[in-house]
Design an enzyme around this catalytic site. Structure first.
Site, mmCIF file in Angstrom:
data_model
loop_
_atom_site.group_PDB
_atom_site.id
_atom_site.type_symbol
_atom_site.label_atom_id
_atom_site.label_comp_id
_atom_site.label_asym_id
_atom_site.label_seq_id
_atom_site.Cartn_x
_atom_site.Cartn_y
_atom_site.Cartn_z
ATOM 1 N N GLY A 1 0.653 -1.329 -0.037
ATOM 2 C CA GLY A 1 0.125 -0.030 -0.079
ATOM 3 C C GLY A 1 0.891 1.089 -0.092
ATOM 4 O O GLY A 1 0.372 2.303 -0.414
ATOM 5 N N GLU B 1 6.918 6.209 7.679
ATOM 6 C CA GLU B 1 6.702 6.508 9.190
ATOM 7 C C GLU B 1 6.712 7.701 9.539
ATOM 8 O O GLU B 1 6.297 8.402 10.588
ATOM 9 C CB GLU B 1 8.031 5.616 9.840
ATOM 10 C CG GLU B 1 7.932 4.152 9.614
ATOM 11 C CD GLU B 1 9.025 3.421 9.873
ATOM 12 O OE1 GLU B 1 9.291 2.777 10.781
ATOM 13 O OE2 GLU B 1 10.266 3.959 9.436
ATOM 14 N N ARG C 1 12.702 2.129 4.339
ATOM 15 C CA ARG C 1 14.081 1.964 3.834
ATOM 16 C C ARG C 1 14.003 1.838 2.225
ATOM 17 O O ARG C 1 14.800 1.729 1.646
ATOM 18 C CB ARG C 1 14.726 0.918 4.363
ATOM 19 C CG ARG C 1 14.388 -0.407 4.363
ATOM 20 C CD ARG C 1 15.403 -1.537 4.799
ATOM 21 N NE ARG C 1 16.441 -1.696 4.053
ATOM 22 C CZ ARG C 1 16.361 -2.476 3.030
ATOM 23 N NH1 ARG C 1 15.488 -2.954 2.463
ATOM 24 N NH2 ARG C 1 17.583 -2.466 2.135
ATOM 25 N N ALA D 1 16.296 11.164 -2.896
ATOM 26 C CA ALA D 1 15.000 10.817 -2.223
ATOM 27 C C ALA D 1 15.377 10.140 -1.079
ATOM 28 O O ALA D 1 16.236 9.164 -0.919
ATOM 29 C CB ALA D 1 14.040 9.771 -3.158
ATOM 30 N N GLY E 1 12.646 7.766 2.136
ATOM 31 C CA GLY E 1 11.268 7.175 2.354
ATOM 32 C C GLY E 1 10.583 8.071 3.326
ATOM 33 O O GLY E 1 10.996 9.303 3.812
ATOM 34 N N GLY F 1 3.350 2.002 -2.187
ATOM 35 C CA GLY F 1 3.298 2.241 -3.626
ATOM 36 C C GLY F 1 4.644 2.077 -4.153
ATOM 37 O O GLY F 1 5.140 2.569 -5.023
#
Ligand SMILES: Cc1cc2nc3c(=O)[nH]c(=O)nc-3n(C[C@H](O)[C@H](O)[C@H](O)COP(=O)(O)OP(=O)(O)OC[C@H]3O[C@@H](n4cnc5c(N)ncnc54)[C@H](O)[C@@H]3O)c2cc1C
Lengths: 779, 280
Positions: A494, A737, A536, A732, A734, A496
């Site tokens: 989910g 969280e 990660r 980029a 992540g 992506g």
């Protein structure tokens, strides 16, 4: 700094574009195949007998009646498996302490003791009811206070499992409930002069909570020739393969682990869930077995660590934060699972994202007789953020300063050394804080109100390190028609990844939306990847994907140079194919490959690895110059109302910001921030697993609370901050969280603002808020 | 797995209920399915009423409306006739669970479920509804005020099913309001609820209160508030409700908290009803 400029020829870049989420259509229409929907051989259905005691020796397991029930194929006990596998029956990411079935001792109410294989689930369940277990009760350890007294032990001996690089320093232990302890000593908190120093302190508590993804865990395992096939809902296919190979003493190529897109997970489908049991049953019985957790069983499989933090923060007369201390206790339940990692990586940021010269942290991972705690979106950081963001807020108030401005002054900036010794890069706390305070109009005056409803505002900042060291791999197969297939073991649950990894490939190879397909993780074909977790993948797997794509680009350039008789340096990949400036010619990928191989349907393959390294914590001080590959930085601001008659907190507006380095797909980043914020509202206001004598009281969806659309603030905005990371793929990092870290303290700080009470225990249930108000004499 | 029976008329349904072992009426199934899944239900035979004609009608009667037992809760919320004749009921049914549950759950199954926290009974108590029951032995009517007998126990007897609920029209010039207070998620079951109906008849002013989730069964009390102003009405309502409050402590709150919340629900309901009357 976003480069959204069009590329040459008016072509839109793939990175930074809002590509539609892969499989969105299928998910909405119900055609997407989840693990439980995929075809498998005819299976024995498995039901599990679970312990009714929190802590007991197993004296006898009587399965005669169960085995005699028509339709039952086999009843397998922990003793049976132990006789077959010995101590290999114990698995776990940090310590080998989780038996697939308990064989000598049970350590929590709900622990699997025996499994029934039957022709259908109803029969299997009926047989489970016929199993009789004789226990000899042992002294239960229900909470960390009791555990720390060290009178009774949940485990007698601990053996490290040595699977992951970052946990390779774990040592065997005995006679303790503390399976891991991390200590940070920066400067000397005891040497700080007390003159003119203001200190605030508190005892903070975050309860255990449940993940509750919509999709329930499901594992099917069967024997194919002399190998074991596993189809399972997991975020960690590579780990599961290793764990199962160790369990059954098989070479890695005889264990195949496959998964599909997951219907949510949040950390609940990682490491050893149903897989070791399914594998042991399938292999020992040489048959196909299927385990599906019921919703109620899912509550027992893993939880978020309940955590207590006793902490303080001090400022000198000039308002500089001179010291921070935190004594952190993570309740890991019956098994260490990944608790030791959480204890170190999250405990280490307990002083907060501030310039603090003197810091003292002790972070411990503690066994109790409760269901095991494991990874949960945020990996233990929300629990320490709850402490440092409440403290810093209170400190600002004590000093008569604006809580946002006070933070802004002390937040770590680019190049600053964080309390654990690592230098900050690409963690724009200030940018995040500015974005959220601007959004809610922090500096504009507002009425707190005097009637029943009181208004308040709160802010909080979150800081988290990415798991380091870790390993990622990617294989790209370019097809002769110009489409591509990407093989990675990242699992799309989910967040992506099946959308953004193709965007990275497409950016490098100038392919169109929809032209790159991600192969579902399958350890026979997709390469090793540490875990899909801890936010990660974008950075690590993204870097491997980018490197593989660049190798592919070089291959294409070489092929074109050969074909056109020009230098490779003269060729470059464009949206139409490979272009040579000298030859004034562009050759499409399909022509290039057709020409090279002389056949249609051919493939070209490129692969790459991306591995990070770290400097392990100093033994004495817990410090490290390179503790992590990169940081996550986030901030939250809220405006709330408190109903002074009922204690109910209503979040009216919430702004959440995260520094993602660079948004590969801004829509997905916004959705991650938003989703995390909503989940965080639940944790702040009512999510809580309630225990009574080690037993979960509210482990059903009738009683366990999750936010619904009616708990979502009327105004909820996500703010993408981009402070590019120098080694991130296109800058980029992540984001899964980042949005959840600071939600609870932001809301608590707003409650403090609205009604003047500081609450240190989560959740901020109406009853707790009302009690605090009554105690403080506020009405 | 229980056996599913699908009778085609009421007589067949009643016969099945009389003759089968451990039969259970199956309405919308929203409660039954959960109990089945959790292994808490041991019925051997389910008697599904979906194919019994006439159970989903909403009809005007001389005194109010009569609602068939299989009418979905959602219709109670959206139907113009219900909203016109018994606005308090319409408002209360609209508070149950979520639209998905309301579309599936039935008016009969709802009260038969007997949970002490159900929303609709509070309004039905205030409105003095009657429950129509039928069995192989015949028909009877039970006032809703006698329907909830004990914790999870209703007046429905073995072999009986609910065919309809009759709700007297809300008197002209009455005012009403339903308040539901949850203590955890906004969309959760109530931890306290109150339906208030202010009626003026023959020069007397009466406050009728139905309260939910605050005792082992939904409670009803009627208070004469003739000559009272808003504040004294609120006080009278709270004083009348207080002795009826006997909360069950759970993860949603302690006895003390629920008691306090209950009085807030009563006060809020009275104030809103009062406002409703002023607005008319
Ligand atoms: C997620 C969720 C949230 C909920 N939240 C709320 C809430 O906030 N407020 C609230 O009030 N309720 C709530 N409910 C409960 C809901 O109102 C009931 O489940 C529903 O009304 C039951 O109706 P049903 O037709 O589905 O009954 P069923 O499930 O079919 O039956 C329930 C009981 O009634 C009996 N029964 C059914 N029909 C008849 C009949 N005609 N005659 C005799 N006995 C019969 C059955 O035998 C069974 O014992 C919630 C339910 C769910 C699933």
């Amino acid at each position: 700094m976003t480069e959204t400029a069009l590329r040459e020829g008016g072509e839109e870049p793939a990175v930074g574009a809002r590509w539609q989420r892969a499989a969105a259509r299928g998910k909405v229409r119900g055609t997407t195949k989840y693990v439980a929907d995929l075809p498998v051989p005819p299976c024995a259905q498995v039901a599990v007998y679970r312990s009714t005691r929190p802590h007991a020796r197993i004296l006898a397991v009587d399965v005669t009646q169960a085995a005699a029930l028509p339709g039952v194929q086999a009843v397998v006990t922990g003793q049976d498996l132990f006789a077959l596998l010995g101590e290999r029956l114990l698995t776990g990411p940090a310590f080998a302490d989780q038996p697939a079935l308990a064989y000598d001792r049970v350590r929590y109410v709900g622990e699997p003791v025996a499994a029934v294989l039957a022709r259908d689930l109803a029969t299997a369940r009926a047989a489970v009811d016929l199993i009789a277990v004789e226990y000899e009760d042992l002294e239960p350890v229900y909470d960390v206070e009791t555990a720390l007294k060290g009178e009774f032990f949940v485990h007698d001996v601990l053996r490290p499992s040595s699977v992951f690089g970052d946990l390779s320093h774990l040592r065997g232990k005995r006679d303790t409930n503390v399976c891991y302890e991390y200590n940070l000593r920066t400067g000397d908190v005891d040497a700080v002069p007390t003159d003119g120093v203001t200190t605030v302190s508190g005892e903070f508590w975050s309860p255990p909570v449940a993940h509750v993804p919509i999709e329930l865990p499901c594992t099917t395992a069967w024997v194919e020739d002399d190998r074991l096939e596993i189809l399972t809902t997991t975020q960690t296919p590579s780990y599961v393969r290793q764990a199962v190979a160790d369990l059954l003493d098989l070479p890695l190529n005889k264990v195949r682990v496959r998964t599909s897109v997951l219907g949510g997970s949040f950390g609940s489908k990682m490491y050893d869930r149903l897989e070791p049991l399914a594998a042991a049953l399938a292999w020992s019985q040489q048959t196909a077995v299927r385990l599906v957790a019921t919703r109620e069983e899912a509550f027992l499989l893993t939880t978020r660590h309940g955590a207590g933090v006793t902490s303080s923060m001090s400022a000198d007369a000039d308002g500089n934060i001179v010291a921070a201390t935190a004594d952190v206790a993570y309740d890991t339940g019956a098994f260490a699972d990944v608790g030791p990692r959480i204890t170190a990586k999250s405990g280490m940021v307990a002083a907060g994202p501030y310039r603090v010269e003197n810091a003292w942290i002790r972070s411990r991972c503690i066994y109790t007789n409760k269901p095991s705690a494991g990874p949960f979106r945020g990996f233990g950081v929300p629990q320490v953020t709850w402490s440092h963001e409440s403290l810093v807020d209170e400190l600002a108030r004590e000093l008569g300063e604006d809580p946002a401005e006070f933070r802004r002054r002390h937040l770590l900036r680019e190049g600053d050394e964080a309390p654990m010794g690592t230098v900050m890069h690409s963690a724009d706390f200030v940018g995040c804080l500015d974005a959220v305070t601007d959004e809610i109009g922090w500096t504009t005056p507002y009425e707190k109100g005097e009637g029943r409803w009181r208004r308040g505002r709160g802010v909080a900042v979150g800081m988290k390190a990415v798991l380091t060291p870790t390993i990622a791999n990617a294989v790209i197969q370019l097809n002769q028609d110009g489409s591509a297939t990407l093989m990675i073991s990242t699992v799309d649950m989910g967040q992506g990844s099946d959308t953004i990894m193709p965007q990275i490939v497409a950016e490098v190879l100038h392919l169109d939306e929809g032209s790159v397909r991600v192969v579902a993780a399958d350890t026979d074909t997709t390469p090793y990847d540490t875990i899909t977790a801890g936010s990660r993948s974008t950075y690590h797997t993204g870097n491997a994907v980018r490197a593989a794509a660049e190798k592919m680009r070089d291959k294409l350039v070489d092929l074109a140079a050969q074909r056109l008789g020009v230098a490779a340096s003269d060729c470059k990949v464009t949206s139409g194919g490979v272009m040579s400036t000298t030859a004034q010619e562009t050759v499409s990928i399909s022509d290039l490959m057709h020409g090279h191989f002389g056949a249609r349907g051919t493939t070209l393959t490129a692969e790459a690895n991306f591995t990070t390294s770290w400097q392990p914590y100093d033994h004495e001080t817990g410090r490290s110059r390179q503790v992590t590959e990169h940081w996550f930085a986030g901030a939250v601001a809220v405006e709330i109302l408190v109903d002074t008659m009922t204690g109910r907190v209503k979040v009216e507006q919430l702004a959440v910001a995260g520094d993602v380095g660079r948004a590969i797909n801004p829509t997905l980043v916004e959705q991650q921030l938003t989703g995390a914020a909503i989940m965080g509202i639940g944790h702040a206001l009512f999510d809580e697993l309630v225990f009574d004598q080690g037993q979960i009281v509210n482990g059903t969806l009738l009683d366990y609370q999750l936010p619904s659309v009616r708990d979502v603030p009327a105004k909820l905005t996500a703010h993408v901050i981009e402070s590019a990371h120098r080694t991130g793929p296109f800058g980029a990092k992540g984001v899964g969280e980042t949005g959840i870290l600071a939600i609870a303290p932001a809301i608590a700080n707003a409650v403090r603002d609205a009604v003047g009470v500081r609450i240190t225990r989560l959740p901020l249930s109406p009853e707790r808020v009302l009690e605090a108000m009554t105690e403080a004499g506020v009405s | 797995m229980p056996v599913l029976h699908q009778p085609r008329d009421l007589d067949e349904a009643c016969t099945l209920l009389a003759e089968l072992d451990d039969p259970m009426v199956y309405g919308g199934g929203t409660a039954i399915q959960i109990l089945l899944k959790q292994g808490l239900l041991f019925a051997e035979n389910l008697v599904d009423l979906s194919f019994v004609p006439g159970l989903t009608a909403i009809e005007a009667t001389a005194t109010g409306i009569r609602v068939g037992a299989m009418t979905p809760l959602r219709r109670m919320e959206t139907d113009a006739q219900v909203a016109g004749v018994v606005p308090l009921a319409a408002a209360t049914y609209g508070h149950v669970a979520n639209p998905r549950v309301r579309n599936t759950a039935s008016v009969g199954g709802n009260i038969a479920h007997g949970d002490y926290r159900l929303d609709p009974p509070t309004a039905l108590l205030a409105l003095d509804a009657q429950v129509e029951l039928r069995s192989a032995h015949g028909q009877r009517r039970v006032p809703v005020r006698d329907f909830f007998v004990d914790f999870q126990l209703t007046a429905v007897e073995h072999g009986e099913l609910i065919t309809a609920i009759e709700i007297p029209a809300q008197p002209a010039g009455s005012a009403s309001s339903y308040v539901k207070l949850s203590s955890l998620g906004e969309n959760d079951w109530p931890s306290a609820s109150a339906a208030a109906l202010l009626v003026t008849e023959a020069g007397r002013r009466t406050l009728r209160l139905g309260i939910g989730a605050l005792a082992p069964i939904p409670q009803f009390v009627s208070v004469d508030v003739s000559g009272h102003d808003l504040e004294t009405t609120v006080e009278a309502a709270k004083a009348a409700a207080d002795p009826l409050i006997d909360p069950i402590p759970d993860v949603r709150g302690s006895v003390t908290y629920k008691r306090r919340l209950g009085l807030v629900a009563v006060e809020d309901a009275v104030r809103r009803a009062w406002k409703d009357q002023d607005d008319d």
